[in-house]
Motif scaffolding. Sequence first.
Motif, PDB file in Angstrom:
ATOM      1  N   GLY A 165       0.815  -1.198   0.000  1.00 48.50           N
ATOM      2  CA  GLY A 165       0.000   0.000   0.000  1.00 48.50           C
ATOM      3  C   GLY A 165       0.851   1.252   0.000  1.00 48.50           C
ATOM      4  O   GLY A 165       2.010   1.235   0.426  1.00 48.50           O
ATOM      5  N   ALA A 166       0.281   2.331  -0.493  1.00 50.65           N
ATOM      6  CA  ALA A 166       0.958   3.631  -0.496  1.00 50.65           C
ATOM      7  C   ALA A 166      -0.030   4.706  -0.897  1.00 50.65           C
ATOM      8  O   ALA A 166      -0.923   4.474  -1.715  1.00 50.65           O
TER       9      ALA A 166
ATOM     10  N   GLY B 116      13.433  -0.680   0.672  1.00 48.91           N
ATOM     11  CA  GLY B 116      12.345   0.253   0.921  1.00 48.91           C
ATOM     12  C   GLY B 116      12.087   0.377   2.417  1.00 48.91           C
ATOM     13  O   GLY B 116      13.009   0.290   3.238  1.00 48.91           O
ATOM     14  N   SER B 117      10.844   0.562   2.799  1.00 54.55           N
ATOM     15  CA  SER B 117      10.499   0.716   4.211  1.00 54.55           C
ATOM     16  C   SER B 117      10.790  -0.584   4.972  1.00 54.55           C
ATOM     17  O   SER B 117      10.223  -1.628   4.644  1.00 54.55           O
ATOM     18  N   PHE B 118      11.638  -0.498   5.965  1.00 55.94           N
ATOM     19  CA  PHE B 118      12.055  -1.703   6.687  1.00 55.94           C
ATOM     20  C   PHE B 118      11.054  -2.088   7.770  1.00 55.94           C
ATOM     21  O   PHE B 118      10.879  -3.263   8.080  1.00 55.94           O
TER      22      PHE B 118
ATOM     23  N   ILE C  85       5.657   8.918  -8.341  1.00 55.96           N
ATOM     24  CA  ILE C  85       7.033   8.560  -8.707  1.00 55.96           C
ATOM     25  C   ILE C  85       7.997   9.658  -8.275  1.00 55.96           C
ATOM     26  O   ILE C  85       9.068   9.383  -7.718  1.00 55.96           O
ATOM     27  N   LYS C  86       7.620  10.898  -8.512  1.00 54.94           N
ATOM     28  CA  LYS C  86       8.487  12.030  -8.142  1.00 54.94           C
ATOM     29  C   LYS C  86       8.692  12.081  -6.630  1.00 54.94           C
ATOM     30  O   LYS C  86       9.821  12.291  -6.153  1.00 54.94           O
ATOM     31  N   ILE C  87       7.630  11.868  -5.871  1.00 54.37           N
ATOM     32  CA  ILE C  87       7.735  11.884  -4.402  1.00 54.37           C
ATOM     33  C   ILE C  87       8.635  10.750  -3.922  1.00 54.37           C
ATOM     34  O   ILE C  87       9.541  10.953  -3.100  1.00 54.37           O
ATOM     35  N   ARG C  88       8.384   9.543  -4.444  1.00 53.83           N
ATOM     36  CA  ARG C  88       9.161   8.389  -3.987  1.00 53.83           C
ATOM     37  C   ARG C  88      10.641   8.540  -4.349  1.00 53.83           C
ATOM     38  O   ARG C  88      11.519   8.199  -3.551  1.00 53.83           O
ATOM     39  N   GLN C  89      10.916   9.047  -5.543  1.00 57.50           N
ATOM     40  CA  GLN C  89      12.316   9.205  -5.954  1.00 57.50           C
ATOM     41  C   GLN C  89      13.030  10.262  -5.124  1.00 57.50           C
ATOM     42  O   GLN C  89      14.256  10.192  -4.943  1.00 57.50           O
TER      43      GLN C  89
END
Length: 337
Positions: free
Chosen positions: A127-128, A236-238, A219-223
């Motif tokens: 999820g995101a 990614g998120s651990f 994509i821009k936020i995640r990058q």
Amino acid sequence: MKLEQNVSLKAFNTFGLEAKAAQFIAFTTVNELLAALKMMESDQELMILGGGSNILLTKDFDGIVLKNELKGIELINEDRNHVWIKAMAGENWHQFVLHCIENDWAGVENLSLIPGTIGAAPMQNIGAYGVEIKDVFDSLEAVEITSGKYQEFTAEECEFGYRESVFKTSLKGQYIITSVVFKLDKTPKFNTTYGAIQTTLDEMKVKELSIKAISDAVIKIRQSKLPDPAEIGNSGSFFKNPTIDNIDYEGLKAEFPSIPGYKLLEQKVKIPAAWLIEQAGWKGKTFGEIGVHKNHPLVLVNYGNGKGEDIKSLAFEIRASVAAKFGIEIIPEVNII
């Protein structure tokens, strides 16, 4: 299908950690999978490998690794409002999202750039940005490891929860997911309220909202926040975001006024694990070849020659310090092997 011995798994995990598998088979059809299962000894340990984006390898694996390379995406049904899309479990998740966007199938655009494969998506209930797999899920097919029998699972049977499903709880290690069917919308229901999506759309000067525009914003936020595993090893998120009782949250807020929280049903509050880790002083810390990413404290990283056992030790030190400071236990989202 080829049975290989003593195979390096470094290229098959996004942490880029060196570990060897005693035996390794990549399967491209369900028949190859069934044949591989028949080859296994009854007491042999098994690891199913997809994109390798949710595992932390701390040692060599003495059993057999089956690499899921089942491919294919097809439209299997549609009505006036929806399409049902079947995707094989070895397909790359982000490439699947882009394929849906190209075909104007809406519902997964907020899940852009999540690493991993189709098969891992329902297992983790990924999820995101306000969307989870359960929101677009129809059904999946899986093979029972012991019998080789096919079984279909509905959403209810998958028992989706926060970053989990029945395949991580009561049925853990019993099935191999082979395909997933998604129910997507022909007419999009735009979801821009979560996180910085709307702000990013404004910065991009988007004049006409579309599922591609939302995908581009995500994509821009995640990058901007998350390191590329091709450049810095990570998964990614651990950790999962912890959920606590509302009364406990109010008590913490009295002590830590800036603590963020998102109210859920049943008097529960979700706390961002990233905030807890940063407040505990871990953000940007490096320890030789490993560390906590400078932009996102939820991301543990391997700078090149790190060891899985060291990353595991770091994760448990972070857990202990967060528990000591806030009385909250944070649980790894990553599978530690």
